[in-house]
Write an enzyme that holds these catalytic residues in place. Structure first.
Site, PDB file in Angstrom:
ATOM      1  N   ASP A 221       0.845  -1.193   0.000  1.00  0.00           N
ATOM      2  CA  ASP A 221       0.000   0.000   0.000  1.00  0.00           C
ATOM      3  C   ASP A 221       0.887   1.251   0.000  1.00  0.00           C
ATOM      4  O   ASP A 221       1.908   1.297   0.699  1.00  0.00           O
ATOM      5  CB  ASP A 221      -0.906  -0.002   1.232  1.00  0.00           C
ATOM      6  CG  ASP A 221      -2.000   1.049   1.134  1.00  0.00           C
ATOM      7  OD1 ASP A 221      -2.957   0.820   0.387  1.00  0.00           O
ATOM      8  OD2 ASP A 221      -1.875   2.104   1.802  1.00  0.00           O
ATOM      9  N   ILE A 222       0.493   2.259  -0.777  1.00  0.00           N
ATOM     10  CA  ILE A 222       1.239   3.519  -0.824  1.00  0.00           C
ATOM     11  C   ILE A 222       0.933   4.324   0.441  1.00  0.00           C
ATOM     12  O   ILE A 222      -0.231   4.570   0.757  1.00  0.00           O
ATOM     13  CB  ILE A 222       0.868   4.332  -2.077  1.00  0.00           C
ATOM     14  CG1 ILE A 222       1.150   3.516  -3.350  1.00  0.00           C
ATOM     15  CG2 ILE A 222       1.646   5.650  -2.110  1.00  0.00           C
ATOM     16  CD1 ILE A 222       0.673   4.187  -4.628  1.00  0.00           C
ATOM     17  N   ASN A 229      -3.200  13.145  -3.350  1.00  0.00           N
ATOM     18  CA  ASN A 229      -4.399  13.514  -4.096  1.00  0.00           C
ATOM     19  C   ASN A 229      -4.986  14.833  -3.613  1.00  0.00           C
ATOM     20  O   ASN A 229      -5.318  15.722  -4.407  1.00  0.00           O
ATOM     21  CB  ASN A 229      -5.450  12.406  -3.973  1.00  0.00           C
ATOM     22  CG  ASN A 229      -5.346  11.378  -5.078  1.00  0.00           C
ATOM     23  OD1 ASN A 229      -4.676  11.588  -6.079  1.00  0.00           O
ATOM     24  ND2 ASN A 229      -5.998  10.243  -4.902  1.00  0.00           N
ATOM     25  N   ASP A 238      -2.239   9.815  -9.778  1.00  0.00           N
ATOM     26  CA  ASP A 238      -2.081   8.785 -10.820  1.00  0.00           C
ATOM     27  C   ASP A 238      -0.608   8.559 -11.139  1.00  0.00           C
ATOM     28  O   ASP A 238      -0.163   7.426 -11.374  1.00  0.00           O
ATOM     29  CB  ASP A 238      -2.829   9.185 -12.091  1.00  0.00           C
ATOM     30  CG  ASP A 238      -4.338   9.059 -11.951  1.00  0.00           C
ATOM     31  OD1 ASP A 238      -4.797   8.459 -10.956  1.00  0.00           O
ATOM     32  OD2 ASP A 238      -5.059   9.557 -12.835  1.00  0.00           O
ATOM     33  N   GLU A 264      -4.783   2.468  -4.388  1.00  0.00           N
ATOM     34  CA  GLU A 264      -3.343   2.612  -4.188  1.00  0.00           C
ATOM     35  C   GLU A 264      -2.716   1.335  -3.646  1.00  0.00           C
ATOM     36  O   GLU A 264      -1.590   1.337  -3.162  1.00  0.00           O
ATOM     37  CB  GLU A 264      -3.044   3.773  -3.238  1.00  0.00           C
ATOM     38  CG  GLU A 264      -3.453   3.560  -1.797  1.00  0.00           C
ATOM     39  CD  GLU A 264      -4.888   3.954  -1.502  1.00  0.00           C
ATOM     40  OE1 GLU A 264      -5.205   4.190  -0.329  1.00  0.00           O
ATOM     41  OE2 GLU A 264      -5.709   4.026  -2.452  1.00  0.00           O
TER      42      GLU A 264
END
Length: 347
Positions: A221-222, A229, A238, A264
């Site tokens: 996971d980011i 965002n 993105d 993500e």
């Protein structure tokens, strides 16, 4: 239909009837829906005609694992469907071959007709110089020569039409293959999507049980993705997702299978990989990103670092795939709780 499908196995009518009854009984015992796909899996296992499938089935049954519909579908797709595709279905490539062979036959016929026309014309010429009583014969032979020339022309038209059909068949096959790839590929990152990963991990789990090789996954996971965002817009978000996908694809091994799992979150399947090696792969991906600082395109203004957290689990033979993934997800949560930008192993 059943008799035709398994006639090559040399079962007698009595043996076949017994196998059918045993298969249906086993379906009821396992509480598995009696649909054709599930029936095929049980029949080939009970009939001992598919060794690879039976090896995996024994692991499932010995472990008292509940055979849900997803597992049955995976078994069918991995061990039975390829046989159907190989032997019972005419593909577009097969059609190309048939058309090419047909064109070859037409070409041979055209060449033969050309030779015939030449020979008949020569006969007509020689007869034309004979006595006047042979005029009728000469005329008949001339008409035969004209008919042969007409046949050549028709063969050429047919050849052109078949060539056009072959080209169209090739285009259809290319469009079909492209559509198949698109259905299993994430549009933003161009790596496998969730659907493809779900199919692949079930196949890998079945193969692992067959061979006894280990299988590991990493759920990734980011970190603080929402911040990218909210602060800089979805376009930058993105770009971050695409960056992580590229690093995941380049830093993992050729045998590994990276996918965008959703939003993500990413997943990495690692066949024939034990816990320590899986940890190393996941951490290598993490480190490759940790030193990167994003900058705004055009201005060069620093935006911040991109880091990821990962959870790694190793498959326990016979466990439901959902539990396998859930254990990696829990390890991922532990990595988040530990401060992010780290890899944790499932308990």
């Amino acid at each position: 239909m059943l008799q035709e499908s398994y006639s090559c196995m040399n079962f007698s009518d009595t043996e076949l009837a017994s196998l059918v009854e045993q298969s249906l009984t086993k379906l009821r015992e396992l509480n598995v829906p009696a649909i054709p796909m599930n029936y095929h899996v049980l029949f080939e296992h009970i009939a001992c005609v598919n060794t690879a499938l039976s090896n995996v089935m024994r692991v499932y049954l010995d472990s008292k694992h509940h055979l849900d519909q997803d597992t049955m579908r995976s078994l069918f797709d991995t061990y039975i469907a390829p046989t159907f595709r190989d032997h019972n279905v005419m593909s577009a490539a097969d059609l190309d071959k048939v058309i090419s062979q047909t064109m070859g036959i037409i070409d041979m016929g055209r060449n033969s007709a050309t030779e015939l026309a030449g020979e008949v014309s020569e006969v007509a010429s020689s007869l034309g110089s004979a006595a006047s009583g042979a005029a009728n014969i000469s005329g008949a032979v001339s008409r035969l020569a004209a008919a042969a020339r007409d046949a050549i022309a028709r063969a050429q038209v047919a050849e052109q039409e078949l060539a056009a059909n072959r080209d169209e068949t090739r285009k259809i096959r290319e469009r079909f293959e492209a559509a198949s790839r698109a259905a299993l590929t994430d549009g933003l990152t161009n790596i496998a999507n969730r659907k493809h990963f779900d199919q692949k991990i079930r196949q890998l789990a079945a193969q692992a049980m067959e061979t006894g090789d280990p299988l590991a996954i990493a759920m990734i996971d980011i970190d603080h993705f929402k911040k990218f965002n909210d602060t800089h817009g979805h376009q930058l978000g993105d770009s971050v997702i695409k960056l992580v996908a590229r690093k995941l694809a380049t830093e993992c091994r050729p045998t590994d299978f990276p996918a965008r799992y959703g939003g993500e979150e990413f997943a990495l399947a690692m066949p024939k990989t034990r816990e320590d090696a899986a940890f190393s792969v996941a951490d290598r991906v993490r480190q490759s990103l940790a030193g990167k600082t994003l900058k705004k395109r055009g201005t060069g203004e620093p935006i911040g670092a991109v880091t990821i957290s990962s959870g790694v689990s190793v498959y326990e033979f016979g466990e439901p795939i959902d539990r396998f993934i859930e254990r990696a997800d829990k390890a991922l949560y532990q990595a988040k709780q530990a401060g992010r930008n780290c890899v944790k192993l499932a308990n």
